[in-house]
Design a protein around this motif. Sequence first.
Motif, short mmCIF file in Angstrom:
data_model
loop_
_atom_site.label_atom_id
_atom_site.label_comp_id
_atom_site.label_asym_id
_atom_site.label_seq_id
_atom_site.Cartn_x
_atom_site.Cartn_y
_atom_site.Cartn_z
N PRO A 57 7.08 11.33 0.53
CA PRO A 57 6.78 11.14 -0.90
C PRO A 57 7.68 10.07 -1.50
N GLY A 58 7.07 9.20 -2.29
CA GLY A 58 7.79 8.08 -2.88
C GLY A 58 7.73 6.81 -2.06
N GLU A 59 7.47 6.93 -0.76
CA GLU A 59 7.29 5.76 0.08
C GLU A 59 5.84 5.30 -0.05
N PRO A 60 5.60 4.00 0.11
CA PRO A 60 4.22 3.54 -0.04
C PRO A 60 3.33 3.99 1.11
N VAL A 61 2.06 4.17 0.80
CA VAL A 61 1.05 4.30 1.83
C VAL A 61 0.78 2.88 2.29
N GLU A 62 0.74 2.68 3.59
CA GLU A 62 0.44 1.35 4.12
C GLU A 62 -0.93 1.39 4.78
N ILE A 63 -1.74 0.38 4.46
CA ILE A 63 -3.01 0.23 5.15
C ILE A 63 -3.11 -1.22 5.62
N ALA A 64 -3.78 -1.40 6.75
CA ALA A 64 -4.03 -2.74 7.27
C ALA A 64 -5.49 -2.80 7.68
N VAL A 65 -6.15 -3.86 7.26
CA VAL A 65 -7.59 -3.97 7.47
C VAL A 65 -7.99 -5.36 7.92
N VAL A 66 -9.18 -5.42 8.51
CA VAL A 66 -9.88 -6.67 8.77
C VAL A 66 -11.03 -6.69 7.78
N VAL A 67 -11.17 -7.79 7.04
CA VAL A 67 -12.23 -7.89 6.04
C VAL A 67 -13.29 -8.89 6.47
#
Length: 107
Positions: A57-67
């Motif tokens: 909690p408090g840490e960012p959610v990280e996402i990585a994508v190809v668009v």
Amino acid sequence: MTDSPTRPDPDAALVEVLAAAVTAHPSVVRLDGGPFGAVATYLPGRRRLVGVRVGEPGEPVEIAVVVRAGTPIPQAVAELRATVAALRPGPVDVTVSDIALSAGGPP
């Protein structure tokens, strides 16, 4: 609940929901591990789910994508950030790892 430093399962259901919400976005071709494959979450019964990392909690959610090619990247990032933040309030880091010229194969 005590957290260990190697906490392998932050919340498997949440990670799955986040992954589904991100991949449902029309600009997203697929999730990606980001630089060096570092964006991933270990889940029970699976080696890891690549493309989503949920920290403490408090840490960012990280996402990585190809668009998809032709996607207005700033708009897609803003929409993805809002989608993820609605499911898990807090900061969200979005990495666009690549742009796919066609949705039929690898970028």
